[in-house]
Design a protein around this motif. Sequence first.
Motif, short mmCIF file in Angstrom:
data_model
loop_
_atom_site.label_atom_id
_atom_site.label_comp_id
_atom_site.label_asym_id
_atom_site.label_seq_id
_atom_site.Cartn_x
_atom_site.Cartn_y
_atom_site.Cartn_z
N ASP A 54 -62.10 12.58 8.22
CA ASP A 54 -61.58 11.15 8.00
C ASP A 54 -60.87 10.81 9.41
O ASP A 54 -60.16 12.16 9.99
CB ASP A 54 -60.78 10.88 7.25
N CYS B 114 -58.84 9.38 11.30
CA CYS B 114 -57.48 9.30 11.51
C CYS B 114 -56.61 10.27 11.01
O CYS B 114 -56.11 10.81 11.82
CB CYS B 114 -57.58 8.22 11.00
N ASP B 115 -56.74 10.42 9.70
CA ASP B 115 -56.28 11.53 9.21
C ASP B 115 -56.51 12.55 8.42
O ASP B 115 -55.59 13.31 7.74
CB ASP B 115 -54.96 10.50 8.62
N LYS C 117 -59.12 17.46 11.77
CA LYS C 117 -58.93 16.88 13.11
C LYS C 117 -58.62 18.07 13.51
O LYS C 117 -57.66 18.70 13.38
CB LYS C 117 -58.13 15.53 12.66
N GLU D 55 -52.62 22.84 3.04
CA GLU D 55 -52.55 21.37 2.63
C GLU D 55 -53.95 21.04 1.14
O GLU D 55 -55.17 21.41 1.65
CB GLU D 55 -53.47 20.40 3.87
#
Length: 204
Positions: free
Chosen positions: A69, A71-72, A76, A47
């Motif tokens: 982050d 959430c995304d 993670k 990415e």
Amino acid sequence: MNSKTFVRSHMDVMSVADFFTVEVWTLRGLVRYHVFFVMNLAKRQVEVAHIGCQVNGAVMAQVARNMTDGCDGILKGRRFFVCDHDPLYTKEFRQILTDFEVEVIQTRVGCPQQNGYAESFVSAIKRECIDHMIFFSEKSLRRAVGQYIEHFHQERNHQGLDNLIPFPNSPQVHSQSGLIVKSERLGGLLNYYHREEKEVLAMA
């Protein structure tokens, strides 16, 4: 535990990262852009975390916040982040990752092989794509990088994954029959050949 054993033991929770630079023609003349990417090691999933001509401590701090982050963020579920000693990995950058409970592991100076997976990706994208193109805008650079990463994920065999394609966009057929189909990207710079499944006609 040596480094190879450590990587094999923690591959599922490890990401590696690196930069490469590309010269882009703009209205201001030739400008050097930095591409910063992160690879999920177990999946070989790449990415892009940042593309830009302005890269400094403040930019990298924001990149670190984006990567962590809840959430995304692309880190993670990661526990280890491997990078070299580029000064752009500032103390603030590393602290943001540490606060997210991601341990930053910096390779020894002058030992690029310790970040071999990232170095291999840089070599591949330059050899197979970037070095064959002239860029006249950031948009064209982003398009080329995006197309190569899709090719890398969906169409390119990986020796480290037993010569399999990480995220194939068509079924991988192992038979010796069936039509060979060619797909291409970036005007034929990136090519992919695959065998279509042979249709079995139902008996009337």
